[in-house]
Every structure is written in C-alpha cells, then in structure tokens.
Design a protein around this motif. Structure first.
Motif, PDB file in Angstrom:
ATOM      1  N   UNK A 152       0.823  -1.210   0.000  1.00  0.00           N
ATOM      2  CA  UNK A 152       0.000   0.000   0.000  1.00  0.00           C
ATOM      3  C   UNK A 152       0.858   1.260   0.000  1.00  0.00           C
ATOM      4  N   UNK A 153       1.989   1.219   0.680  1.00  0.00           N
ATOM      5  CA  UNK A 153       2.893   2.365   0.717  1.00  0.00           C
ATOM      6  C   UNK A 153       3.434   2.673  -0.674  1.00  0.00           C
ATOM      7  N   UNK A 154       3.768   1.631  -1.429  1.00  0.00           N
ATOM      8  CA  UNK A 154       4.281   1.830  -2.783  1.00  0.00           C
ATOM      9  C   UNK A 154       3.189   2.360  -3.708  1.00  0.00           C
ATOM     10  N   UNK A 155       1.960   1.941  -3.510  1.00  0.00           N
ATOM     11  CA  UNK A 155       0.851   2.363  -4.375  1.00  0.00           C
ATOM     12  C   UNK A 155       0.386   3.777  -4.084  1.00  0.00           C
ATOM     13  N   UNK A 156       0.854   4.343  -2.969  1.00  0.00           N
ATOM     14  CA  UNK A 156       0.394   5.651  -2.537  1.00  0.00           C
ATOM     15  C   UNK A 156       0.890   6.777  -3.446  1.00  0.00           C
ATOM     16  N   UNK A 157       1.883   6.521  -4.240  1.00  0.00           N
ATOM     17  CA  UNK A 157       2.435   7.536  -5.117  1.00  0.00           C
ATOM     18  C   UNK A 157       1.399   7.958  -6.164  1.00  0.00           C
ATOM     19  N   UNK A 158       1.268   9.273  -6.370  1.00  0.00           N
ATOM     20  CA  UNK A 158       0.328   9.779  -7.366  1.00  0.00           C
ATOM     21  C   UNK A 158       1.049  10.297  -8.605  1.00  0.00           C
ATOM     22  N   UNK A 159       2.258  10.768  -8.430  1.00  0.00           N
ATOM     23  CA  UNK A 159       3.037  11.240  -9.572  1.00  0.00           C
ATOM     24  C   UNK A 159       2.859  12.729  -9.807  1.00  0.00           C
ATOM     25  N   UNK A 160       3.998  13.436  -9.952  1.00  0.00           N
ATOM     26  CA  UNK A 160       3.946  14.879 -10.138  1.00  0.00           C
ATOM     27  C   UNK A 160       3.219  15.301 -11.395  1.00  0.00           C
ATOM     28  N   UNK A 161       3.338  14.515 -12.452  1.00  0.00           N
ATOM     29  CA  UNK A 161       2.673  14.851 -13.709  1.00  0.00           C
ATOM     30  C   UNK A 161       1.161  14.800 -13.563  1.00  0.00           C
ATOM     31  N   UNK A 162       0.654  13.791 -12.841  1.00  0.00           N
ATOM     32  CA  UNK A 162      -0.786  13.670 -12.633  1.00  0.00           C
ATOM     33  C   UNK A 162      -1.293  14.826 -11.766  1.00  0.00           C
TER      34      UNK A 162
END
Length: 457
Positions: free
Chosen positions: A124-134
């Motif tokens: 879940x911690x790894x999936x939490x990233x949203x990405x600066x571009x998004x």
C-alpha cells in the motif's frame, strides 16, 4: 464566454419555464399506481425494509433478534466478514494501522497475520504515489468547488494512466482497487488545496505522504499547513474510517457498485459511479446537513443546557418552521437500525474523548441533549411505534470539525473510507455473478397514434 451564455439563458427564461412545465406534465405518475402494482419503490417493501436482491459475505447489518419467528428490535450490530465491528475497534486499541487491517479483512476475508500485515502495508505504501505529472496536469487544472466531482474526474482520468484499464480479471481489478484505496486520500486533499489556491486565493500547499505513517496520519499530515497532529486525532480519524468502510451491499453507493460492475465495465467507471451516488445529500452528504443544522441550533438557542428551549426549537424544525424547513432532524433515524446504530455508539465515545482534548465539552453536551430529545420528538410527531435512533452521521461531522477537516472534505473522507467496501463488493460481484443486474419497471402510460406536427395542439 460564461457571461454571454448566462445572458442567453436569462433571455430565454419564458421558454425554459415552458419546457419545465412540459417536462413535469409529461412525467408525473399517479402515486396510487405504485400501490396497485405493488411496486417496491426505492427497492423497499411497504414496511421500508430493503428488497432482497443479492447475496454477500462481506458484511452483515443486524437490527433485529428473531424470536419465535418474529423480528424483535435489538441493539444494532455490524459485522465485517463475520467479525463484530465492536470487537474490531476494541482489538485495534493502541495500534495505528486499524483502517489498513480493516481493508485487508474486507477484501481478503480474514484478519492478516503479522507477516501478512507487514507485506500489505509495504504494498500500500508503494501504491500511494500519485506522480507529479498527474498532480500538475489533472488535479491542479480545472479546480472544482465540489471535491466529490473533483475526485470523480481524477478517478476517471486515472484510466488513461493505466496500462491495462479494461482488464476485469480478478488479479487486475484487485491491483486497481488497492491503487485507488491508496491514492484517493491524495486526490481528495490535493483537490481541496487546488480549490483553495485557485478559487480562494489561498497559499498552495502540496505535501507528499510519508512512508511508515498510517492512512489516517497521512491525511492529517497532507491537509494541515504545519503537518502536525496528536496521537488521539489520528486515532479518532482511523476509527471513523473503519466505521465508514462498509455497510452491506444494499446501501445506495455499494448497490451502484454491484449494478455497474455487473455490466462488465472498467474499475474506474465503477468507482466514479459510486462516488456520484455517495455525493448525494440523502447518502454521504448527510453529515454536512447535521453540521449545518447544529450551527442553526446554536444561533437560535441562548442556553444550550435548557432542555425546554432546545426541545421547542427541535419542534420548530420538525414543523418546518426552522432551519431548512424540510421537517427533518438530520442524523436521526436509519433505514435498518432500530434501537441503536453501532457505528454511532462507537464514534460517540471517541467524539467525547476528542471533545475533552479540544475543550469542546459544551458542544458535545449539546449533541447529547439533541440526540436524547430528538428521537422521542420524531416518534411523537410522526406517531411512530418504531424507535428512532441517531445514526453515524450525527457525530461524524462534529468529529471532522474537531479534527479541523474542512466541510468541503466531509463527504470525500466518507468516500475514502468506503473505497475498501466498494472494492470488496466489486470483486465479489466479478467472482460470483455473470449476469447483468436489470430490474423491471412497469409501463403505466398509454399507447397513442403519431400525429403530424401540423395537426398537434
């Protein structure tokens, strides 16, 4: 451009009045026909009980005891995968990943072992990233005054960032659901910050979540300018998320999940539809109604401890003479629970702890007084024999306010909490059902001949 469009609409006001009148005339159905054809309006029977439309193992909502074949009203109980939510909350005391354990329980059908929990938290911690571009291209552009609509837009746009969005295999849908559970808090909080910056000229603040913190902790961290919170604040939000995570397959947004999933559509479309359902004031927006009602009560009652004065004003609300003149005391009554809503009982105890920490015991006492008086007043007003209890919305808005969560995020917090429940039901629908949900509607109009336009009157 917007001014021109508004002027055009105003100039056509009489035309719009005519169109509205035609619409209302053309779609008005005689209410007696619902009785004649025994139509279960709102998929409820004449007693208000939901019509059985499916089977589930995810959660059980209990409001009655069965005694000699008769249903006897009882204290409410809520079970997640067969485990009483009281026991879940009690068993998670002193642990900060309560919501995450509840997510695992709802989706996988069992509580995780220590090893399984550590693995799950890492995923879940790894999936939490949203990405600066998004964040830059989606969240920050076309900011929205309603965070639920902003969340819908962002969820639908995530479809284009997914390399395999249409795959509805269980493995792929599980991946998509876990990603949405992890990302929805970021989407909600960032959408709020964008709204505050672009529409309210506030300072733009975007803070990344921290690994090692719970989902509840990260919400407070990302939301607050200083990123600070107390242990109790994080715990109370964690409990609120647990209590809102799931509530049977028949509630409006979860039933929406089943209906839309049964069509074979993608996960993002399904979740966006459920968010749209939850947005409605009859569903997820009820806690905001409670908060607005209490603001009105505080403004019109001089002595919050005077039972007579409080009762008199509540009667005015019921008589459509005060507040929004709907005749409703919001937060009172539930479609299933009779004597008590277990979520309300649990959340109330944590609301009291938080009120003590915040120095807001006078407000808490007012809530308790209204709760005690309102149930009896509603029963008297409506001449009901069924007990009217407070539901979870009664205290949830008060809790969010004490946590300094802005009202714009009240319903989005509910959506964040309910995402695991929607996920579990989507997966259950995909695994067990291969038939599109299609209830019937009885046609009660009349067949007529086509008339050429020159001859119409």
């Amino acid at each position: 451009m917007q001014d021109v469009e508004m002027t055009s609409i105003e100039n056509l006001k009489s035309d719009w009045d005519s169109l509205e009148s035609a619409l209302l005339h053309g779609h008005r159905i005689d209410p007696n026909l619902y009785v004649e054809y025994d139509v279960k309006r709102g998929l409820r029977d004449s007693a208000g009980k939901g019509v059985l439309t499916g089977l589930t193992e995810i959660s059980d909502v209990v409001a009655y005891d069965l005694v000699n074949g008769r249903q006897i009203p009882a204290e409410g109980a809520l079970y997640y995968q067969g485990i009483n939510v009281y026991d879940i909350v009690k068993g998670l005391q002193g642990r900060k990943y309560g919501f995450e354990e509840t997510v695992y329980l709802l989706i996988f059908g069992k509580l995780p072992t220590k090893q399984e929990l550590d693995m799950f938290l890492g995923v879940m911690s790894e999936l939490q990233e949203l990405g600066g571009r998004f964040v830059r291209d989606v969240v920050m552009k076309a900011s929205n005054g309603n965070m639920m609509n902003a969340m819908q837009r962002c969820v639908l746009t995530l479809y284009t960032y997914d390399e395999n969005p249409e795959d509805i295999s269980v493995r792929n849908v599980l991946r998509q659901c876990l990603e949405l559970i992890a990302k929805l808090p970021l989407i909600a909080v960032y959408s709020y910050h964008a709204y505050r910056h672009f529409r309210k000229d506030d300072t733009l603040l975007i803070r990344n979540p921290k690994k090692g913190l719970s989902l509840a902790e990260n919400i407070l961290l990302m939301l607050r300018p200083d990123g600070e919170y107390t242990e109790l604040e994080a715990k109370v939000l964690d409990i609120a998320l647990i209590l809102h995570a799931e509530h049977g397959g028949g509630n409006n947004s979860t039933f929406t999940t089943h209906v839309v999933t049964s069509s074979g559509t993608d996960t993002y479309s399904s979740v966006a539809a459920s968010i749209g359902s939850l947005k409605g004031p009859r569903h997820g927006g009820a806690n905001l109604k409670v908060q607005n009602m209490f603001a009105d009560i505080k403004a019109h009652i001089s002595d919050w401890t005077n039972e007579g004065e409080v009762a008199d004003y509540l009667r005015k609300i019921l008589n459509k003479e005060a507040f929004d003149r709907s005749g409703l005391i919001y937060g009172m009554g539930h479609a299933v629970y009779t004597l008590s809503d277990p979520r309300e009982v649990i959340l109330k105890s944590f609301a009291k702890d938080l009120a003590q920490e915040k120095g807001m015991m006078e407000e808490f006492a007012l809530y308790e007084l209204v709760e005690r008086l309102a149930g009896q007043l509603v029963m008297e007003q409506r001449r009901l024999f069924k007990n009217v209890c407070a539901n979870v919305d009664f205290y949830s808005g008060f809790v969010y306010s004490m946590l300094d969560i802005p009202q714009e995020l009240f319903t989005p917090i509910f959506a964040i909490a309910r995402m695991p429940g929607w996920s579990a039901h989507r997966l259950e629908e995909l695994i067990n059902a291969n038939k599109i949900i299609r209830p019937a509607y009885k046609y009660v109009g009349t067949h007529t001949d086509f008339v050429p336009v020159e001859e119409r009157v």
